[in-house]
Design a protein around this motif. Structure first.
Motif, PDB file in Angstrom:
ATOM      1  N   UNK A  13       0.857  -1.176   0.000  1.00 24.70           N
ATOM      2  CA  UNK A  13       0.000   0.000   0.000  1.00 24.70           C
ATOM      3  C   UNK A  13       0.901   1.235   0.000  1.00 24.70           C
ATOM      4  N   UNK A  14       1.067   1.850  -1.158  1.00 23.40           N
ATOM      5  CA  UNK A  14       2.007   2.963  -1.300  1.00 23.40           C
ATOM      6  C   UNK A  14       1.663   4.136  -0.382  1.00 23.40           C
ATOM      7  N   UNK A  15       0.408   4.530  -0.323  1.00 28.73           N
ATOM      8  CA  UNK A  15       0.013   5.675   0.519  1.00 28.73           C
ATOM      9  C   UNK A  15       0.274   5.390   1.993  1.00 28.73           C
ATOM     10  N   UNK A  16      -0.067   4.194   2.450  1.00 32.99           N
ATOM     11  CA  UNK A  16       0.162   3.835   3.857  1.00 32.99           C
ATOM     12  C   UNK A  16       1.655   3.792   4.163  1.00 32.99           C
ATOM     13  N   UNK A  17       2.446   3.283   3.234  1.00 24.79           N
ATOM     14  CA  UNK A  17       3.896   3.227   3.446  1.00 24.79           C
ATOM     15  C   UNK A  17       4.500   4.621   3.485  1.00 24.79           C
ATOM     16  N   UNK A  18       4.036   5.510   2.616  1.00 25.23           N
ATOM     17  CA  UNK A  18       4.526   6.891   2.648  1.00 25.23           C
ATOM     18  C   UNK A  18       4.213   7.537   3.995  1.00 25.23           C
ATOM     19  N   UNK A  19       3.015   7.338   4.480  1.00 26.36           N
ATOM     20  CA  UNK A  19       2.612   7.898   5.778  1.00 26.36           C
ATOM     21  C   UNK A  19       3.492   7.341   6.892  1.00 26.36           C
ATOM     22  N   UNK A  20       3.751   6.036   6.847  1.00 25.79           N
ATOM     23  CA  UNK A  20       4.609   5.394   7.847  1.00 25.79           C
ATOM     24  C   UNK A  20       5.996   6.033   7.846  1.00 25.79           C
ATOM     25  N   UNK A  21       6.627   6.115   6.686  1.00 27.98           N
ATOM     26  CA  UNK A  21       7.988   6.654   6.623  1.00 27.98           C
ATOM     27  C   UNK A  21       8.032   8.133   6.991  1.00 27.98           C
ATOM     28  N   UNK A  22       7.015   8.899   6.641  1.00 26.43           N
ATOM     29  CA  UNK A  22       6.961  10.300   7.067  1.00 26.43           C
ATOM     30  C   UNK A  22       6.896  10.395   8.583  1.00 26.43           C
ATOM     31  N   UNK A  23       6.161   9.488   9.228  1.00 22.03           N
ATOM     32  CA  UNK A  23       6.062   9.494  10.690  1.00 22.03           C
ATOM     33  C   UNK A  23       7.398   9.176  11.347  1.00 22.03           C
ATOM     34  N   UNK A  24       8.295   8.508  10.613  1.00 24.80           N
ATOM     35  CA  UNK A  24       9.614   8.176  11.150  1.00 24.80           C
ATOM     36  C   UNK A  24      10.648   9.266  10.890  1.00 24.80           C
ATOM     37  N   UNK A  25      10.264  10.306  10.163  1.00 20.68           N
ATOM     38  CA  UNK A  25      11.185  11.410   9.915  1.00 20.68           C
ATOM     39  C   UNK A  25      11.684  11.528   8.492  1.00 20.68           C
ATOM     40  N   UNK A  26      11.270  10.639   7.609  1.00 20.25           N
ATOM     41  CA  UNK A  26      11.612  10.763   6.190  1.00 20.25           C
ATOM     42  C   UNK A  26      10.715  11.847   5.584  1.00 20.25           C
ATOM     43  N   UNK A  27      11.156  12.457   4.487  1.00 21.34           N
ATOM     44  CA  UNK A  27      10.270  13.351   3.751  1.00 21.34           C
ATOM     45  C   UNK A  27      10.236  12.910   2.287  1.00 21.34           C
ATOM     46  N   UNK A  28       9.153  13.241   1.638  1.00 24.16           N
ATOM     47  CA  UNK A  28       8.926  12.809   0.269  1.00 24.16           C
ATOM     48  C   UNK A  28       9.579  13.756  -0.731  1.00 24.16           C
ATOM     49  N   UNK A  29      10.235  13.178  -1.744  1.00 24.33           N
ATOM     50  CA  UNK A  29      10.739  13.955  -2.871  1.00 24.33           C
ATOM     51  C   UNK A  29       9.742  13.773  -4.005  1.00 24.33           C
ATOM     52  N   UNK A  30       8.905  14.777  -4.261  1.00 25.86           N
ATOM     53  CA  UNK A  30       7.848  14.628  -5.271  1.00 25.86           C
ATOM     54  C   UNK A  30       8.365  14.465  -6.699  1.00 25.86           C
ATOM     55  N   UNK A  31       9.615  14.839  -6.950  1.00 23.37           N
ATOM     56  CA  UNK A  31      10.168  14.699  -8.300  1.00 23.37           C
ATOM     57  C   UNK A  31      10.326  13.237  -8.705  1.00 23.37           C
ATOM     58  N   UNK A  32      10.409  12.349  -7.730  1.00 25.67           N
ATOM     59  CA  UNK A  32      10.584  10.930  -8.002  1.00 25.67           C
ATOM     60  C   UNK A  32       9.437  10.119  -7.421  1.00 25.67           C
ATOM     61  N   UNK A  33       8.252  10.714  -7.413  1.00 23.99           N
ATOM     62  CA  UNK A  33       7.076  10.079  -6.841  1.00 23.99           C
ATOM     63  C   UNK A  33       5.939  10.136  -7.845  1.00 23.99           C
TER      64      UNK A  33
END
Length: 136
Positions: A13-33
C-alpha cells in the motif's frame, strides 16, 4: 557528486507506506514520486524508494518475500538513545512493529529494530565510538 544509496522496497500500500515513513522522519521527494513509486528521503545521501508490487515486478522476476521473512536489515544512526527510542515508538504507533528483535545495549552502542508495514527491517542505533572497549 557524493555517493548515495537508494534502498528499493516493494510495498503493498504505497500511501500507507509513505505515511509510515513520514512518521519516522523521512520526507517525500515529489520529483521521483508517482502512483507507482515514492522517493522518501532520510538525508542528502540516503533515499528509500517505495515501489508498488507491480512496479517492483518491472525490475525483477524474483518473488517478493512474505512480510514475515527478513532478507536485509537496514541500519540508521541516531544522535542519542532517546532518538532511537523515539524512532521505535513512531514505528509502532504508525503501522509498523517495534522491537522485532531484542534490544541491544552494549553500553557504547544501543539499538532497536523495527519492521515497516511490509516487514522490511530497520535498525535504529546510537554509538559512542570513544567508549568502544579496546580489548586490553
Amino acid at each position: 557528486m557524493p555517493r548515495m544509496i537508494f534502498v528499493n522496497l516493494p510495498v503493498a500500500d504505497l500511501a500507507a507506506s509513505m505515511k509510515f515513513y513520514e512518521a519516522l522522519g523521512f520526507h517525500n521527494n515529489p520529483h521521483f514520486t508517482d502512483a507507482t513509486a515514492a522517493c522518501m528521503v532520510w538525508s542528502d545521501t540516503i533515499h528509500v524508494m517505495l515501489l508498488t508490487h507491480e512496479k517492483w515486478k518491472s525490475f525483477t522476476t524474483r518473488p517478493i518475500p512474505p512480510n514475515t521473512s527478513s532478507e536485509v536489515s537496514n541500519a540508521l544512526s541516531f544522535d542519542d538513545r532517546d532518538a532511537v527510542d523515539a524512532f521505535n515508538a513512531a514505528a509502532a504507533a504508525n503501522g509498523g512493529t517495534g522491537d522485532i528483535n531484542p534490544i541491544q545495549d552494549l553500553g557504547f552502542m544501543y539499538g532497536r529494530d523495527v519492521a515497516d508495514p511490509d516487514g522490511h527491517v530497520w535498525g535504529a542505533f546510537w554509538m559512542d565510538p570513544a567508549a568502544i572497549p579496546t580489548g586490553e
